[in-house]
Design a protein around this motif. Structure first.
Motif, PDB file in Angstrom:
ATOM      1  N   PHE A   1      16.407 -12.113  -6.676  1.00 51.13           N
ATOM      2  CA  PHE A   1      15.688 -13.358  -6.392  1.00 51.13           C
ATOM      3  C   PHE A   1      16.514 -14.263  -5.484  1.00 51.13           C
ATOM      4  CE2 PHE A   1      15.022 -17.851  -7.437  1.00 51.13           C
ATOM      5  CZ  PHE A   1      13.678 -17.995  -7.070  1.00 51.13           C
ATOM      6  N   GLU A   2      17.796 -14.384  -5.780  1.00 48.33           N
ATOM      7  CA  GLU A   2      18.648 -15.263  -4.979  1.00 48.33           C
ATOM      8  C   GLU A   2      18.745 -14.786  -3.532  1.00 48.33           C
ATOM      9  OE1 GLU A   2      22.276 -15.368  -7.186  1.00 48.33           O
ATOM     10  OE2 GLU A   2      21.513 -16.826  -8.656  1.00 48.33           O
ATOM     11  N   SER A   3      18.846 -13.482  -3.319  1.00 52.99           N
ATOM     12  CA  SER A   3      18.909 -12.944  -1.956  1.00 52.99           C
ATOM     13  C   SER A   3      17.582 -13.138  -1.218  1.00 52.99           C
ATOM     14  CB  SER A   3      19.266 -11.454  -1.990  1.00 52.99           C
ATOM     15  OG  SER A   3      20.565 -11.248  -2.498  1.00 52.99           O
ATOM     16  N   LEU A   4      16.487 -12.881  -1.914  1.00 58.51           N
ATOM     17  CA  LEU A   4      15.163 -13.035  -1.307  1.00 58.51           C
ATOM     18  C   LEU A   4      14.877 -14.493  -0.979  1.00 58.51           C
ATOM     19  CD1 LEU A   4      13.279 -10.592  -3.694  1.00 58.51           C
ATOM     20  CD2 LEU A   4      13.679 -10.215  -1.259  1.00 58.51           C
ATOM     21  N   ASN A   5      15.236 -15.396  -1.876  1.00 63.15           N
ATOM     22  CA  ASN A   5      15.006 -16.822  -1.642  1.00 63.15           C
ATOM     23  C   ASN A   5      15.907 -17.349  -0.530  1.00 63.15           C
ATOM     24  OD1 ASN A   5      13.353 -18.982  -2.417  1.00 63.15           O
ATOM     25  ND2 ASN A   5      15.001 -19.897  -3.632  1.00 63.15           N
ATOM     26  N   TYR A   6      17.098 -16.769  -0.408  1.00 63.12           N
ATOM     27  CA  TYR A   6      18.007 -17.128   0.684  1.00 63.12           C
ATOM     28  C   TYR A   6      17.367 -16.788   2.033  1.00 63.12           C
ATOM     29  CZ  TYR A   6      22.160 -16.975   3.704  1.00 63.12           C
ATOM     30  OH  TYR A   6      23.064 -17.161   4.725  1.00 63.12           O
ATOM     31  N   LEU A   7      16.779 -15.607   2.124  1.00 60.19           N
ATOM     32  CA  LEU A   7      16.075 -15.240   3.356  1.00 60.19           C
ATOM     33  C   LEU A   7      14.939 -16.213   3.629  1.00 60.19           C
ATOM     34  CD1 LEU A   7      15.766 -11.336   3.026  1.00 60.19           C
ATOM     35  CD2 LEU A   7      17.343 -12.609   4.484  1.00 60.19           C
ATOM     36  N   ALA A   8      14.165 -16.521   2.587  1.00 61.47           N
ATOM     37  CA  ALA A   8      13.010 -17.413   2.747  1.00 61.47           C
ATOM     38  C   ALA A   8      13.439 -18.797   3.227  1.00 61.47           C
ATOM     39  CB  ALA A   8      12.260 -17.511   1.429  1.00 61.47           C
TER      40      ALA A   8
ATOM     41  N   ASN B   1      15.828 -19.489   5.016  1.00 63.10           N
ATOM     42  CA  ASN B   1      16.319 -19.388   6.390  1.00 63.10           C
ATOM     43  C   ASN B   1      15.252 -18.881   7.352  1.00 63.10           C
ATOM     44  OD1 ASN B   1      19.445 -19.962   6.644  1.00 63.10           O
ATOM     45  ND2 ASN B   1      19.137 -18.973   4.656  1.00 63.10           N
ATOM     46  N   GLY B   2      13.995 -19.083   6.980  1.00 63.14           N
ATOM     47  CA  GLY B   2      12.896 -18.843   7.905  1.00 63.14           C
ATOM     48  C   GLY B   2      12.287 -17.462   7.910  1.00 63.14           C
ATOM     49  N   ILE B   3      12.674 -16.597   6.972  1.00 63.26           N
ATOM     50  CA  ILE B   3      12.130 -15.238   6.916  1.00 63.26           C
ATOM     51  C   ILE B   3      10.986 -15.183   5.902  1.00 63.26           C
ATOM     52  CG2 ILE B   3      12.637 -12.801   6.508  1.00 63.26           C
ATOM     53  CD1 ILE B   3      14.116 -13.996   8.906  1.00 63.26           C
ATOM     54  N   LYS B   4       9.847 -14.683   6.330  1.00 64.44           N
ATOM     55  CA  LYS B   4       8.728 -14.507   5.416  1.00 64.44           C
ATOM     56  C   LYS B   4       8.912 -13.195   4.650  1.00 64.44           C
ATOM     57  CE  LYS B   4       5.381 -17.168   8.103  1.00 64.44           C
ATOM     58  NZ  LYS B   4       4.060 -17.164   8.780  1.00 64.44           N
ATOM     59  N   VAL B   5       8.948 -13.312   3.335  1.00 62.21           N
ATOM     60  CA  VAL B   5       9.226 -12.157   2.480  1.00 62.21           C
ATOM     61  C   VAL B   5       8.105 -11.998   1.457  1.00 62.21           C
ATOM     62  CG1 VAL B   5      10.900 -11.038   0.961  1.00 62.21           C
ATOM     63  CG2 VAL B   5      11.693 -12.680   2.690  1.00 62.21           C
ATOM     64  N   THR B   6       7.629 -10.773   1.306  1.00 64.40           N
ATOM     65  CA  THR B   6       6.599 -10.463   0.316  1.00 64.40           C
ATOM     66  C   THR B   6       7.205  -9.583  -0.764  1.00 64.40           C
ATOM     67  OG1 THR B   6       4.877 -10.563   2.016  1.00 64.40           O
ATOM     68  CG2 THR B   6       4.315  -9.457  -0.049  1.00 64.40           C
ATOM     69  N   VAL B   7       6.947  -9.929  -2.028  1.00 61.10           N
ATOM     70  CA  VAL B   7       7.527  -9.223  -3.167  1.00 61.10           C
ATOM     71  C   VAL B   7       6.420  -8.726  -4.087  1.00 61.10           C
ATOM     72  CG1 VAL B   7       8.996  -9.437  -5.200  1.00 61.10           C
ATOM     73  CG2 VAL B   7       9.624 -10.625  -3.095  1.00 61.10           C
ATOM     74  N   TYR B   8       6.581  -7.487  -4.560  1.00 61.79           N
ATOM     75  CA  TYR B   8       5.704  -6.916  -5.581  1.00 61.79           C
ATOM     76  C   TYR B   8       6.580  -6.337  -6.689  1.00 61.79           C
ATOM     77  CZ  TYR B   8       1.902  -6.991  -2.127  1.00 61.79           C
ATOM     78  OH  TYR B   8       0.967  -7.375  -1.192  1.00 61.79           O
ATOM     79  N   GLY B   9       6.129  -6.457  -7.926  1.00 68.18           N
ATOM     80  CA  GLY B   9       6.866  -5.842  -9.014  1.00 68.18           C
ATOM     81  C   GLY B   9       6.691  -6.580 -10.327  1.00 68.18           C
TER      82      GLY B   9
ATOM     83  N   PHE C   1       9.841  -6.407  -0.414  1.00 69.17           N
ATOM     84  CA  PHE C   1      10.640  -5.785  -1.471  1.00 69.17           C
ATOM     85  C   PHE C   1       9.707  -5.439  -2.612  1.00 69.17           C
ATOM     86  CE2 PHE C   1      12.900  -6.100  -5.562  1.00 69.17           C
ATOM     87  CZ  PHE C   1      13.705  -4.983  -5.410  1.00 69.17           C
ATOM     88  N   ILE C   2       9.792  -4.195  -3.072  1.00 70.12           N
ATOM     89  CA  ILE C   2       8.992  -3.743  -4.209  1.00 70.12           C
ATOM     90  C   ILE C   2       9.957  -3.318  -5.308  1.00 70.12           C
ATOM     91  CG2 ILE C   2       7.225  -2.132  -4.999  1.00 70.12           C
ATOM     92  CD1 ILE C   2       6.337  -1.825  -2.093  1.00 70.12           C
TER      93      ILE C   2
ATOM     94  N   ASN D   1      11.248 -21.567  -9.001  1.00 71.18           N
ATOM     95  CA  ASN D   1      11.608 -22.482  -7.928  1.00 71.18           C
ATOM     96  C   ASN D   1      12.017 -21.706  -6.677  1.00 71.18           C
ATOM     97  OD1 ASN D   1      12.244 -24.829  -6.530  1.00 71.18           O
ATOM     98  ND2 ASN D   1      14.303 -24.965  -7.417  1.00 71.18           N
ATOM     99  N   TYR D   2      11.022 -21.419  -5.818  1.00 73.65           N
ATOM    100  CA  TYR D   2      11.331 -20.643  -4.621  1.00 73.65           C
ATOM    101  C   TYR D   2      10.643 -21.230  -3.394  1.00 73.65           C
ATOM    102  CZ  TYR D   2       6.842 -18.430  -5.873  1.00 73.65           C
ATOM    103  OH  TYR D   2       5.534 -18.196  -6.208  1.00 73.65           O
ATOM    104  N   HIS D   3      11.188 -20.900  -2.233  1.00 68.72           N
ATOM    105  CA  HIS D   3      10.687 -21.412  -0.957  1.00 68.72           C
ATOM    106  C   HIS D   3       9.318 -20.823  -0.657  1.00 68.72           C
ATOM    107  CE1 HIS D   3      10.525 -22.181   3.397  1.00 68.72           C
ATOM    108  NE2 HIS D   3      11.425 -23.133   3.161  1.00 68.72           N
ATOM    109  N   ASN D   4       8.495 -21.583   0.062  1.00 68.89           N
ATOM    110  CA  ASN D   4       7.128 -21.103   0.328  1.00 68.89           C
ATOM    111  C   ASN D   4       7.066 -19.938   1.312  1.00 68.89           C
ATOM    112  OD1 ASN D   4       7.610 -22.440   2.735  1.00 68.89           O
ATOM    113  ND2 ASN D   4       6.194 -24.116   2.327  1.00 68.89           N
ATOM    114  N   ASN D   5       8.194 -19.574   1.920  1.00 67.61           N
ATOM    115  CA  ASN D   5       8.217 -18.348   2.737  1.00 67.61           C
ATOM    116  C   ASN D   5       8.284 -17.088   1.874  1.00 67.61           C
ATOM    117  OD1 ASN D   5       8.044 -19.327   5.364  1.00 67.61           O
ATOM    118  ND2 ASN D   5      10.247 -19.681   5.529  1.00 67.61           N
ATOM    119  N   LEU D   6       8.559 -17.283   0.589  1.00 66.94           N
ATOM    120  CA  LEU D   6       8.658 -16.155  -0.338  1.00 66.94           C
ATOM    121  C   LEU D   6       7.349 -16.038  -1.119  1.00 66.94           C
ATOM    122  CD1 LEU D   6      10.347 -13.927  -1.676  1.00 66.94           C
ATOM    123  CD2 LEU D   6      11.278 -15.652  -3.231  1.00 66.94           C
ATOM    124  N   GLN D   7       6.646 -14.938  -0.910  1.00 70.10           N
ATOM    125  CA  GLN D   7       5.385 -14.686  -1.617  1.00 70.10           C
ATOM    126  C   GLN D   7       5.634 -13.675  -2.725  1.00 70.10           C
ATOM    127  OE1 GLN D   7       2.041 -13.411   0.816  1.00 70.10           O
ATOM    128  NE2 GLN D   7       1.053 -12.441  -0.934  1.00 70.10           N
TER     129      GLN D   7
END
Length: 249
Positions: free
Chosen positions: A96-103, A105-113, A87-88, A123-129
């Motif tokens: 943030f809440e949607s992205l952290n929800y994915l993270a 639940n096992g989804i690796k997500v990369t964010v720029y912005g 997500f950019i 406070n976010y899951h380590n699957n969320l970069q």
């Protein structure tokens, strides 16, 4: 003013923002609306609203992409599946809440912005970069082109029903998963040219499905790109529509 000196000149206003909202609209903008022959907006709800505060004529145009800057990457096939979900865009609580929800639940997500440095996003899951800086120019278009799934969240403060990302992602050949709205549905055929979601649970299920189904993903991204090109969703076309609209004023 210029109208007094050149009475026949046509004045237009054009913006990509929600110009009725107070965080975008100044007093000078509001007072000056009556002087424009036509106000062009990419927010359909602004058509009625801007007339209420003084605009003589308001026309709606959907957002667009740049033919020069938004195009598929020719060298990223070999890394096509290395970034699962990207997500950019600007940091906002709902996103943030949607992205952290994915993270979670096992989804690796990369964010720029921008604005992702806020404490509320710490406070976010380590699957969320989270990368607290924007991608610009070729780096932006290549990231959209080379990622498996591009998320398209809408900005709630601007009441978006579609946004510039809605056109830029498919124009770059990227697979787009966007929030479900009527305007998105008018621009792209659902599950044929783009994929839409209504809530986090549905988002997760669709991300999981399309990460496992690369062939379908590529087919949809190709169709989305073709829709942008064949329907001429570019700024060139937008400019022509503005000029055509002014010729009738």
């Amino acid at each position: 003013g210029i109208k007094l000196t050149y009475p026949s000149i046509k004045l237009i206003s054009w913006s990509l923002d929600d110009m009725y909202a107070w965080h975008n609209r100044s007093l000078y903008y509001t007072l000056g609306l009556k002087y424009y022959d036509t106000v062009f907006t990419v927010k359909s709800y602004n058509v009625r609203e801007l007339k209420l505060i003084g605009a003589k004529e308001v026309k709606y145009l959907h957002q667009a992409y740049s033919k020069k800057h938004h195009k598929p990457c020719n060298s990223c096939d070999e890394i096509k599946d290395k970034v699962d979900v990207i997500f950019i865009g600007h940091g906002e609580r709902e996103r943030f809440e949607s992205l952290n929800y994915l993270a979670k639940n096992g989804i690796k997500v990369t964010v720029y912005g921008a604005a992702w440095h806020k404490k509320e996003f710490n406070n976010y899951h380590n699957n969320l970069q989270i990368n607290d800086y924007p991608l610009l120019g070729e780096a932006y278009s290549n990231a959209l082109s080379c990622s498996s799934i591009n998320l398209c969240f809408l900005r709630k403060i601007n009441r978006d029903l579609h946004t510039s990302r809605s056109l830029e992602i498919p124009a770059c050949g990227g697979f787009m998963m966007a929030e479900q709205t009527q305007e998105h549905a008018e621009l792209f055929k659902e599950d044929k040219e783009a994929v839409f979601f209504n809530n986090d649970k549905e988002l997760l299920a669709k991300v999981q499905y399309y990460l496992k189904n690369k062939t379908e993903r590529i087919k949809i991204s190709k169709a989305g790109y073709d829709r942008c090109v064949n329907s001429n969703y570019s700024y060139d076309s937008m400019l022509n529509k503005i000029l055509e609209g002014m010729s009738n004023v």
